[in-house]
Write a protein that holds these residues in place. Structure first.
Motif, mmCIF file in Angstrom:
data_model
loop_
_atom_site.group_PDB
_atom_site.id
_atom_site.type_symbol
_atom_site.label_atom_id
_atom_site.label_comp_id
_atom_site.label_asym_id
_atom_site.label_seq_id
_atom_site.Cartn_x
_atom_site.Cartn_y
_atom_site.Cartn_z
ATOM 1 N N UNK A 166 3.595 8.887 -10.664
ATOM 2 C CA UNK A 166 4.143 10.207 -10.349
ATOM 3 C C UNK A 166 3.818 11.239 -11.417
ATOM 4 N N UNK A 167 3.863 10.827 -12.657
ATOM 5 C CA UNK A 167 3.648 11.745 -13.777
ATOM 6 C C UNK A 167 2.173 11.865 -14.174
ATOM 7 N N UNK A 168 1.294 11.305 -13.380
ATOM 8 C CA UNK A 168 -0.123 11.421 -13.674
ATOM 9 C C UNK A 168 -0.561 10.627 -14.882
ATOM 10 N N UNK A 169 0.130 9.524 -15.184
ATOM 11 C CA UNK A 169 -0.206 8.693 -16.340
ATOM 12 C C UNK A 169 -0.793 7.347 -15.937
ATOM 13 N N UNK A 170 -0.996 7.126 -14.643
ATOM 14 C CA UNK A 170 -1.566 5.866 -14.165
ATOM 15 C C UNK A 170 -2.248 6.117 -12.830
ATOM 16 N N UNK A 171 -3.141 5.184 -12.474
ATOM 17 C CA UNK A 171 -3.870 5.264 -11.214
ATOM 18 C C UNK A 171 -3.445 4.134 -10.293
ATOM 19 N N UNK A 220 -0.463 -6.928 -3.228
ATOM 20 C CA UNK A 220 0.582 -7.933 -3.428
ATOM 21 C C UNK A 220 1.975 -7.361 -3.185
ATOM 22 N N UNK A 221 2.109 -6.044 -3.132
ATOM 23 C CA UNK A 221 3.413 -5.403 -2.996
ATOM 24 C C UNK A 221 3.825 -5.302 -1.530
ATOM 25 N N UNK A 222 5.091 -4.984 -1.313
ATOM 26 C CA UNK A 222 5.562 -4.686 0.029
ATOM 27 C C UNK A 222 4.931 -3.395 0.521
ATOM 28 N N UNK A 223 4.877 -3.236 1.834
ATOM 29 C CA UNK A 223 4.212 -2.075 2.414
ATOM 30 C C UNK A 223 4.903 -0.786 1.993
ATOM 31 N N UNK A 224 6.247 -0.793 1.943
ATOM 32 C CA UNK A 224 6.974 0.427 1.580
ATOM 33 C C UNK A 224 6.647 0.862 0.155
ATOM 34 N N UNK A 225 6.586 -0.105 -0.758
ATOM 35 C CA UNK A 225 6.253 0.224 -2.154
ATOM 36 C C UNK A 225 4.816 0.713 -2.262
ATOM 37 N N UNK A 226 3.930 0.082 -1.515
ATOM 38 C CA UNK A 226 2.526 0.478 -1.523
ATOM 39 C C UNK A 226 2.355 1.909 -1.025
ATOM 40 N N UNK A 227 3.083 2.263 0.020
ATOM 41 C CA UNK A 227 3.009 3.623 0.561
ATOM 42 C C UNK A 227 3.503 4.636 -0.456
ATOM 43 N N UNK A 228 4.593 4.299 -1.159
ATOM 44 C CA UNK A 228 5.127 5.223 -2.166
ATOM 45 C C UNK A 228 4.128 5.459 -3.299
ATOM 46 N N UNK A 229 3.449 4.397 -3.723
ATOM 47 C CA UNK A 229 2.460 4.553 -4.794
ATOM 48 C C UNK A 229 1.300 5.433 -4.350
ATOM 49 N N UNK A 230 0.822 5.222 -3.114
ATOM 50 C CA UNK A 230 -0.286 6.027 -2.613
ATOM 51 C C UNK A 230 0.101 7.500 -2.507
ATOM 52 N N UNK A 231 1.281 7.747 -1.976
ATOM 53 C CA UNK A 231 1.738 9.133 -1.832
ATOM 54 C C UNK A 231 1.958 9.798 -3.188
ATOM 55 N N UNK A 232 2.458 9.017 -4.164
ATOM 56 C CA UNK A 232 2.689 9.571 -5.501
ATOM 57 C C UNK A 232 1.371 9.957 -6.156
ATOM 58 N N UNK A 233 0.354 9.110 -6.020
ATOM 59 C CA UNK A 233 -0.945 9.446 -6.602
ATOM 60 C C UNK A 233 -1.559 10.654 -5.906
ATOM 61 N N UNK A 234 -1.409 10.731 -4.590
ATOM 62 C CA UNK A 234 -1.963 11.874 -3.862
ATOM 63 C C UNK A 234 -1.310 13.179 -4.302
ATOM 64 N N UNK A 235 0.009 13.134 -4.527
ATOM 65 C CA UNK A 235 0.706 14.332 -4.973
ATOM 66 C C UNK A 235 0.314 14.709 -6.408
ATOM 67 N N UNK A 278 20.915 5.642 -14.771
ATOM 68 C CA UNK A 278 22.214 5.963 -14.188
ATOM 69 C C UNK A 278 22.679 4.834 -13.297
ATOM 70 N N UNK A 279 22.977 5.183 -12.049
ATOM 71 C CA UNK A 279 23.444 4.179 -11.098
ATOM 72 C C UNK A 279 22.313 3.570 -10.292
ATOM 73 N N UNK A 280 21.101 4.002 -10.535
ATOM 74 C CA UNK A 280 19.957 3.509 -9.769
ATOM 75 C C UNK A 280 18.967 2.813 -10.688
ATOM 76 N N UNK A 281 18.035 2.122 -10.086
ATOM 77 C CA UNK A 281 16.952 1.461 -10.823
ATOM 78 C C UNK A 281 15.636 2.094 -10.395
ATOM 79 N N UNK A 282 14.790 2.397 -11.355
ATOM 80 C CA UNK A 282 13.506 3.037 -11.087
ATOM 81 C C UNK A 282 12.366 2.068 -11.344
ATOM 82 N N UNK A 283 11.305 2.248 -10.555
ATOM 83 C CA UNK A 283 10.099 1.437 -10.688
ATOM 84 C C UNK A 283 9.201 2.086 -11.740
ATOM 85 N N UNK A 284 8.909 1.339 -12.812
ATOM 86 C CA UNK A 284 8.119 1.892 -13.910
ATOM 87 C C UNK A 284 6.720 2.308 -13.436
ATOM 88 N N UNK A 285 6.070 1.486 -12.610
ATOM 89 C CA UNK A 285 4.723 1.820 -12.138
ATOM 90 C C UNK A 285 4.734 3.082 -11.288
#
Length: 527
Positions: A99-104, A112-127, A87-94
């Protein structure tokens, strides 16, 4: 010259690599050779591997995407992020895969990522683990040493800073002087440099350990704070690390962790308030975040299933800012070395020899390090780079296990412990304890003890005390109100010493003395 003979048809050279039609076959392509070599060694896909590939194909195949190169690994493989339009936004494939439980989540490449992106990945895996999506189906977190603490929040005053990540707070709701009034709170999800023991060669303080503790002391002592207890954890008493669940309980202890919030720092404190962003969920300034932003602590590495600070994302961001700015423990510079001469550990002669140096100036600024009793303390004098034992002149509090002894100590802990005070040294006793007067915020501490009825005034050397009239007036006020020690109604029981002759250990001596008395009496002339 002989003539050239033509090769006869059907020779071996003409029949090499020739099929029945007489035409040579085309050479195999690289893909064909690779496929032919893997036919016999085909590896079955991982669980949900085909689903992950299908998800990626449906999102990015034959579509315009944006690739951000984050770095390379040790084999020069490019590590990056892929963003696709939605749509009007861009999504991060990783992020969507996790989020969908298809990657670790992988720690080394996520660094190597920014802290904000790293936090989102950790929270997504935890959820995803919590909801047991796809690859996390049937996931059971292992047993941990941490347990959550629910609905435990209180306000109080900081009475002591134990280290750069541990403080003692006196609860306002608890009775004054009660042992349950003081809480030892360890700051959640951070680790400050260890203070160690300067006297031991094998346990030296870590870099910036003293600066970390001093930073907390100057900003928290005597201040009102809000404490949110979050979790408790069992740690090893040997190295201070998290204990293994099967470890012997005798080698471990349980610590309570929480977040401590302070009012907005004033410009006089020199704190960079912009480096500690406030959020809607945080009522005040998080002390742990302030320490991390100054580079005086490290972030704790929690396992995915371990309890952590409720404000862990903000702590990660503060730690990242300090790393980039190379502050504190992240810098290559060494902190200034401060050598303190401890006169409480030497003989009394050295303390007496140092007395003239303390009497050169009338008053000295000192820091109260420890409260031994209501009238005796350990002080550090920064200007003279020394620590001394100090006793209030003319003021005596109850001794150990005597009535009102604990109340006098509690009062002094609340009033002067780890605070900047002023002292005036008069003399030194035979044990090496310096005697004089002590003021906190221009208030004579001895007068506070006397006015509360927790001490009595000694008339010895009263004429040498600068505020003798203040102490006399304070004691008189306590006597009139019959406070504490002056309100005693039951008479004291006098203890009489037993005659040495009645001691069973001295029976032989008693008999000899009695025999000598009889001999002397018999030899005396009778009238």
């Amino acid at each position: 010259m002989g003539r050239r003979l033509a090769k006869s048809e059907g020779t071996a050279d003409d029949t090499t690599n020739v099929d029945d039609s007489g035409e040579a076959p085309a050479p195999l392509t690289t893909a064909q050779r690779l496929a032919a070599s893997t036919v016999s060694t085909e590896v079955p896909p991982d669980r949900f591997g085909r689903e992950a590939k299908h998800f990626t194909e449906t999102q990015v195949l034959n579509r315009d995407v944006r690739v951000v190169v984050e770095g390379t690994d040790s084999f020069n493989n490019i590590i990056g992020s892929v963003y696709y339009p939605d749509g009007d936004t861009a999504k991060d494939l990783s992020l969507e895969l996790v989020k969908n439980g298809l990657a670790k989540y992988v720690e080394w490449s996520a660094n190597m990522l920014d802290v904000e992106v790293k936090i989102k990945l950790k929270n997504a895996e935890r959820q995803a683990k919590k909801e047991q999506l796809r690859i996390w189906t049937g996931f059971k977190p292992p047993v941990t040493n941490s347990k959550p603490i629910h609905d435990q929040k209180f306000t109080g005053k900081v009475v002591e800073v134990v280290s750069g990540d541990c403080i003692i707070v006196a609860d306002d709701a608890a009775p004054y002087g009660s042992p349950s009034a003081e809480w030892q709170v360890n700051l959640s999800s951070i680790r400050a440099p260890k203070l160690g023991n300067p006297r031991r060669e094998d346990n030296k303080p870590d870099k910036f350990a003293r600066e970390s503790k001093e930073f907390l002391r100057t900003r928290l002592i005597g201040k009102q704070v809000t404490v949110e207890m979050e979790y408790s954890g069992r740690i090893s008493t040997m190295d201070g690390q998290n204990a293994v669940p099967v470890m012997n309980s005798a080698d471990t202890r349980v610590l309570d962790y929480g977040s401590v919030f302070l009012g907005s720092p004033s410009p006089a404190d020199g704190d960079d308030t912009s480096s500690v962003p406030s959020t809607g969920t945080q009522p005040k300034i998080n002390v742990a975040e302030l320490l991390l932003s100054r580079g005086f602590a490290e972030i704790s590495k929690h396992r995915d299933y371990e309890e952590r600070s409720h404000y862990f994302d903000a702590l990660l961001a503060a730690h990242s800012r300090a790393e980039k700015a190379k502050k504190g423990i992240h810098s290559d510079k060494l902190p200034p070395v401060m050598h303190i001469t401890d006169f409480t550990m030497v003989n009394s002669k050295k303390a007496k020899d140092f007395l003239p140096f303390l009497q050169r100036n009338r008053r000295h600024t000192a820091v109260v390090e420890y409260v031994f009793s209501g009238h005796r303390f350990k002080l550090t004098i920064p200007k003279e780079t020394c620590s001394i034992a100090f006793s209030l002149s003319g003021v005596r509090c109850p001794g150990k296990d005597e009535p009102y002894s604990s109340e006098a100590i509690a009062l002094m802990r609340r009033m002067i412990l780890q605070r900047d005070v002023e002292i005036e040294v008069e003399t030194v006793d035979r044990t090496g304890t310096f005697i004089g007067s002590l003021w906190e915020s221009k208030t004579n501490v001895g007068s506070v003890l006397l006015e509360s009825g927790l001490a009595k005034l000694s008339s010895f050397s009263l004429d040498r005390i600068p505020d003798a009239h203040v102490l006399t007036r304070a004691e008189k006020s306590a006597k009139q109100q019959k406070l504490k020690r002056y309100g005693r109604t039951t008479p004291r029981v006098k203890k009489f010493r037993t005659c040495p002759l009645l001691n069973p250990m001295n029976r032989k001596f008693s008999r000899l003395l009695l025999l000598k008395f009889l001999v002397v009496e018999s030899s005396m002339p009778r009238q």
